[in-house]
Each structure stands twice: as structure tokens, then as C-alpha cells.
Design an enzyme around this catalytic site. Sequence first.
Site, PDB file in Angstrom:
ATOM      1  N   CYS A   9       0.864  -1.186   0.000  1.00 50.58           N
ATOM      2  CA  CYS A   9       0.000   0.000   0.000  1.00 50.58           C
ATOM      3  C   CYS A   9       0.894   1.227   0.000  1.00 50.58           C
ATOM      4  O   CYS A   9       2.083   1.141  -0.368  1.00 50.58           O
ATOM      5  CB  CYS A   9      -0.983  -0.012   1.169  1.00 50.58           C
ATOM      6  SG  CYS A   9      -0.223   0.075   2.808  1.00 50.58           S
ATOM      7  N   ASN A  12       2.239   1.547   4.369  1.00 53.11           N
ATOM      8  CA  ASN A  12       2.549   0.278   5.052  1.00 53.11           C
ATOM      9  C   ASN A  12       2.233   0.342   6.554  1.00 53.11           C
ATOM     10  O   ASN A  12       2.876  -0.325   7.355  1.00 53.11           O
ATOM     11  CB  ASN A  12       4.008  -0.163   4.811  1.00 53.11           C
ATOM     12  CG  ASN A  12       4.297  -1.615   5.188  1.00 53.11           C
ATOM     13  OD1 ASN A  12       5.385  -1.952   5.636  1.00 53.11           O
ATOM     14  ND2 ASN A  12       3.340  -2.488   5.031  1.00 53.11           N
ATOM     15  N   CYS A  14      -1.472   0.789   7.348  1.00 48.22           N
ATOM     16  CA  CYS A  14      -2.897   0.435   7.476  1.00 48.22           C
ATOM     17  C   CYS A  14      -3.264  -0.783   6.623  1.00 48.22           C
ATOM     18  O   CYS A  14      -3.434  -1.885   7.133  1.00 48.22           O
ATOM     19  CB  CYS A  14      -3.794   1.614   7.081  1.00 48.22           C
ATOM     20  SG  CYS A  14      -3.702   3.020   8.203  1.00 48.22           S
ATOM     21  N   ARG A  15      -3.399  -0.582   5.313  1.00 48.48           N
ATOM     22  CA  ARG A  15      -4.003  -1.623   4.467  1.00 48.48           C
ATOM     23  C   ARG A  15      -3.112  -2.838   4.245  1.00 48.48           C
ATOM     24  O   ARG A  15      -3.557  -3.974   4.400  1.00 48.48           O
ATOM     25  CB  ARG A  15      -4.427  -1.025   3.114  1.00 48.48           C
ATOM     26  CG  ARG A  15      -5.567  -0.034   3.246  1.00 48.48           C
ATOM     27  CD  ARG A  15      -5.721   0.808   2.003  1.00 48.48           C
ATOM     28  NE  ARG A  15      -4.554   1.674   1.811  1.00 48.48           N
ATOM     29  CZ  ARG A  15      -4.355   2.445   0.759  1.00 48.48           C
ATOM     30  NH1 ARG A  15      -5.246   2.450  -0.218  1.00 48.48           N
ATOM     31  NH2 ARG A  15      -3.287   3.211   0.681  1.00 48.48           N
ATOM     32  N   SER A  16      -1.839  -2.615   3.852  1.00 52.85           N
ATOM     33  CA  SER A  16      -1.020  -3.804   3.537  1.00 52.85           C
ATOM     34  C   SER A  16      -0.616  -4.608   4.774  1.00 52.85           C
ATOM     35  O   SER A  16      -0.575  -5.839   4.700  1.00 52.85           O
ATOM     36  CB  SER A  16       0.175  -3.464   2.640  1.00 52.85           C
ATOM     37  OG  SER A  16       1.064  -2.562   3.252  1.00 52.85           O
ATOM     38  N   ASP A 128      -8.302   4.061   1.224  1.00 47.31           N
ATOM     39  CA  ASP A 128      -7.345   4.427   2.270  1.00 47.31           C
ATOM     40  C   ASP A 128      -8.131   4.886   3.501  1.00 47.31           C
ATOM     41  O   ASP A 128      -8.868   5.872   3.437  1.00 47.31           O
ATOM     42  CB  ASP A 128      -6.469   5.567   1.735  1.00 47.31           C
ATOM     43  CG  ASP A 128      -5.354   5.921   2.702  1.00 47.31           C
ATOM     44  OD1 ASP A 128      -5.411   5.500   3.869  1.00 47.31           O
ATOM     45  OD2 ASP A 128      -4.429   6.638   2.274  1.00 47.31           O
TER      46      ASP A 128
END
Length: 159
Positions: A9, A12, A14-16, A128
Amino acid sequence: MQKQILFVCLGNICRSPAAESVFIHLIKEQGIEDYYHVDSAGTGSWHVGSQADSRMKDAAKTRGIVIKSIARQITREDLQKFDLILTMDNENLSSVMSLAEELDSNLTKKIKPILSYASASKLVEVPDPYYGGEQGFENVLDLLEDSCKGLLKELIRMG
Ligand code: 4NP
């Protein structure tokens, strides 16, 4: 040999890291964790060395998913090393594609949007959640749980 999977993401944090942890949770549930090496990285460098966002960690924890990742930035070596690189949104996709093109255009074949494996959503980007409220983190986890299940099914099918 282990299959090497990298989730990417922007920050690095939150999402990934969530995707990495959701995927690890799934393979552990199935007792197949030894067959995979799973990691995550960001295209940006602002948060390098940081733990994942506490809002994401808390939301994941209520689902029994522990996020342990420490943020790092994607490298050229990652593009060589990993077998599959899953991006969260169109911006990450184009950043990682550009990096791959610089090295060897064959590497672009490894790069796919994670939501291409989703079954319950027609979205093409994982939103996001950084500047939003709590619901954004739940939505990200819903999308990632669905798409990681689809990804694992496909990996198992391919053998
Ligand atoms: P991520 O979220 O890409 O899912 O880790 C973000 C976290 C921080 C920032 C952007 C996105 N930031 O701009 O600081």
C-alpha cells in the site's frame, strides 16, 4: 519451496499490514503456513520503522487477527524475490508497475490488485482509511478478508 507473497500500500501502516495479517491468519487456520512467506511494504517512506496504525490493529484484533508488522518501503529486490505482489489501489499499482518496468518488464506479471480476487465487491481499490473514521477500518478488513480468501483459493487451485 515457499511461495513468496507481498502486499503493498502507500504507508505500510494500514491496508497492507492488515492484508498480510489476514492472509497469515487464513493460512494458519488451514495449517499451511509453512508453504508461504508473507510480507508487506509501502511505496512511500514516511512511516518506515513504525508499527501499524493502532486503529487498524484494534479493529483486526476484535476479529482475532494480530498485526505485528513494522513499516518498510518496497525495494527493487522485493520485485525480484516475491512471486506475487498484491496492491491496494491504483496509485500503488502504478508505482509498483513503474518500478518493475525499470528493472524488467516481465516482472509486471507478478503484480495484481488484491481486489481482483474479491468475490463480494466490485470495487477495484481498497479505500485508504487513514483520514476517516472507525467504519473505514472495518470496511478495509471486510474487503481484505474476502479477497484474501479468494487469493488463497486460487493459490491452492494452482498448486
Ligand atoms: P496505508 O495508509 O497506505 O494503508 O498504510 C496510509 C497511511 C498513512 C498515509 C497514507 C496512507 N500518510 O500519508 O501518512
